[in-house]
Scaffold this active site. Structure first.
Site, mmCIF file in Angstrom:
data_model
loop_
_atom_site.group_PDB
_atom_site.id
_atom_site.type_symbol
_atom_site.label_atom_id
_atom_site.label_comp_id
_atom_site.label_asym_id
_atom_site.label_seq_id
_atom_site.Cartn_x
_atom_site.Cartn_y
_atom_site.Cartn_z
ATOM 1 N N ASP A 183 0.512 13.521 48.309
ATOM 2 C CA ASP A 183 0.394 13.428 46.852
ATOM 3 C C ASP A 183 -0.667 14.419 46.368
ATOM 4 O O ASP A 183 -1.849 14.296 46.710
ATOM 5 C CB ASP A 183 0.002 12.005 46.459
ATOM 6 C CG ASP A 183 0.101 11.761 44.961
ATOM 7 O OD1 ASP A 183 0.277 12.734 44.203
ATOM 8 O OD2 ASP A 183 -0.020 10.588 44.549
ATOM 9 N N HIS A 185 -1.217 14.886 43.047
ATOM 10 C CA HIS A 185 -1.833 14.213 41.890
ATOM 11 C C HIS A 185 -2.134 15.165 40.737
ATOM 12 O O HIS A 185 -2.979 14.875 39.885
ATOM 13 C CB HIS A 185 -3.123 13.509 42.332
ATOM 14 C CG HIS A 185 -3.268 12.120 41.804
ATOM 15 N ND1 HIS A 185 -4.125 11.789 40.773
ATOM 16 C CD2 HIS A 185 -2.668 10.959 42.161
ATOM 17 C CE1 HIS A 185 -4.059 10.490 40.533
ATOM 18 N NE2 HIS A 185 -3.168 9.964 41.352
ATOM 19 N N GLU A 209 4.243 15.310 46.379
ATOM 20 C CA GLU A 209 4.318 14.586 45.109
ATOM 21 C C GLU A 209 3.420 15.201 44.046
ATOM 22 O O GLU A 209 2.271 15.541 44.310
ATOM 23 C CB GLU A 209 3.912 13.125 45.340
ATOM 24 C CG GLU A 209 3.906 12.286 44.081
ATOM 25 C CD GLU A 209 3.680 10.817 44.382
ATOM 26 O OE1 GLU A 209 3.124 10.125 43.512
ATOM 27 O OE2 GLU A 209 4.048 10.359 45.487
ATOM 28 N N GLU A 235 6.039 10.288 37.956
ATOM 29 C CA GLU A 235 5.278 9.105 37.555
ATOM 30 C C GLU A 235 4.731 9.227 36.139
ATOM 31 O O GLU A 235 4.441 8.213 35.503
ATOM 32 C CB GLU A 235 4.138 8.839 38.532
ATOM 33 C CG GLU A 235 3.012 9.862 38.494
ATOM 34 C CD GLU A 235 2.028 9.670 39.631
ATOM 35 O OE1 GLU A 235 0.928 9.126 39.378
ATOM 36 O OE2 GLU A 235 2.357 10.046 40.780
ATOM 37 N N ASP A 257 8.440 5.380 37.214
ATOM 38 C CA ASP A 257 7.695 4.145 37.434
ATOM 39 C C ASP A 257 8.350 3.060 36.592
ATOM 40 O O ASP A 257 8.510 3.204 35.381
ATOM 41 C CB ASP A 257 6.234 4.345 37.031
ATOM 42 C CG ASP A 257 5.344 3.184 37.429
ATOM 43 O OD1 ASP A 257 5.665 2.043 37.043
ATOM 44 O OD2 ASP A 257 4.321 3.415 38.097
ATOM 45 N N HIS A 284 7.803 5.170 41.713
ATOM 46 C CA HIS A 284 6.343 5.106 41.766
ATOM 47 C C HIS A 284 5.931 3.661 41.525
ATOM 48 O O HIS A 284 6.421 3.013 40.607
ATOM 49 C CB HIS A 284 5.790 6.024 40.672
ATOM 50 C CG HIS A 284 4.304 6.075 40.576
ATOM 51 N ND1 HIS A 284 3.597 5.401 39.591
ATOM 52 C CD2 HIS A 284 3.376 6.738 41.309
ATOM 53 C CE1 HIS A 284 2.315 5.646 39.725
ATOM 54 N NE2 HIS A 284 2.156 6.451 40.763
#
Length: 381
Positions: A183, A185, A209, A235, A257, A284
């Protein structure tokens, strides 16, 4: 049957639950939350509840249209998350009314179990070897880790090397038959992430991700074309229209999500849209038990489902955990890294209402960290 009450509960560690009650005693639960802005979403649910009182809860799709579109100003994380939690609760009521799990109402199961993964390493990855070993011993065949903590706008050699070493350490423990997802982020700039993806490609991550911030979505086509690692994102995308350009760019994995992207109704549509682009679905879900239950219902009936995130043991869960607010933990008993399908009605869980009400009296005010670079300027968290 009519909706007579909509309640929200601010429960630790950082969640918001929603309870929708009918005049026939059927109750549905949802999880409408934006992490770090739970109180704001709570206010949005209160506003939307004005419309719901007195309505037939089984008109789920009609309610989704009204809640999402009847206001002149639409979309965004707060409104979409408020709608998401209410939508989950209405599907829960629907399943309980018809005596069937939500996945049966959505067309029936396409699998008997769902592969799940575990988080390791925290926000600034540490103790990776020990934590991954623990998850392998617990039966998980996949883990996810953050690539790094705060990162320079264009990664330095030391930062790039550190990411590669972390992924290599994970691969060493996992071997060739288990998976590691990485991830990013949104912490890496576009140039830096291209460099890092090339370096970790030979280690065969399951996916990378959120390599770009959502506002840099126009850069996704070039990144996807250059990356040796499958790209996952979603997400911070809140509906089909926002997923369309990402899917057209060629992402391999869509990650809506269930508590942000309009709930079960909209994620079911996002999954179908992703399928037309050959993309897999990996919802997510670093959240609570209701969000995970909703995610699993989607997973059981979605042909292009890949893997499910879950929050047991995640670094955010300080004052409560995934199992703290459910009566029966069996739906969340993972065997060999798999969640088994049950025939329990609705979302398939029984919420411990006494525990939820007690937790709401304590409440929480969780906020995500604010990071800065060494020179004092803002750093992406």
């Amino acid at each position: 049957m009519k909706i007579v009450r909509v309640e929200t509960f601010l429960v630790p560690p950082r969640w918001l639950f929603c309870r929708v009650e009918t005049d026939e005693g059927v109750v549905g639960w949802g999880e409408p939350v934006v992490e770090g802005r739970a109180e704001v979403v709570r206010a949005a649910v209160d506003v939307l509840a004005e419309y719901l009182i007195g309505q037939d809860p089984l008109r789920i799709q009609d309610h989704w249209q009204i809640l999402s579109k009847s206001g002149f100003y639409r979309g965004g994380p707060v409104l979409s998350s408020a709608v998401a939690g209410i939508d989950q609760a209405l599907w829960d009521i629907g399943g309980k009314t018809y005596g069937a799990p939500v996945h049966a109402l959505l067309g029936g199961p396409v699998r008997d179990s769902v592969r799940v993964y575990a988080w390791v390493g925290g926000d600034e990855p540490a103790r990776l070897v020990e934590e991954i070993t623990e998850q392998v011993e617990a039966g998980f065949s996949a883990v996810k880790m953050n690539a790094a903590g705060r990162t320079s706008p264009i990664t330095t050699l030391a930062e790039t090397t550190a990411v590669v070493e972390r992924v290599a350490a994970a691969r060493e423990v996992l071997g060739p038959d288990r998976d590691v997802a990485v991830d990013f982020h949104g912490r890496f700039g576009p140039a830096g992430v291209r460099r890092v993806l090339q370096e970790i490609g030979p280690l065969h991550p399951l996916f990378a991700e959120e390599p770009l911030l959502p506002e840099h979505g126009h850069l996704l086509p070039a990144l996807v074309a250059a990356s040796p690692v499958p790209i996952a994102t979603g997400e911070r995308l809140y509906g089909r229209a926002e997923f369309l350009p990402a899917l057209a760019a060629g992402i391999a994995v869509a990650q809506p999500d269930l508590s942000h992207a309009g709930g079960i109704s909209e994620v079911h549509r996002i999954a179908s849209l992703a399928d037309t682009y050959g993309a897999q679905l990996a919802p997510h879900c670093p959240l609570g038990p209701i969000a995970l239950a909703a995610s699993l219902q989607i997973a059981f009936c979605t042909p292009n489902f890949l893997i499910q995130e879950q929050s047991r043991g995640i670094h955010y869960n300080k004052d409560a955990d995934l199992l703290s607010y459910v009566v029966d933990t069996e739906p969340f008993r993972f065997e060999a890294g798999q969640a088994r399908r049950t025939g329990l009605p609705g979302l398939g869980i029984t919420v411990d209402e006494d525990a939820v009400r007690a937790a709401d009296r304590r409440g929480h005010a969780w906020r995500n960290p604010v990071w800065r670079h060494a020179d004092g300027s803002f750093a992406e968290w």
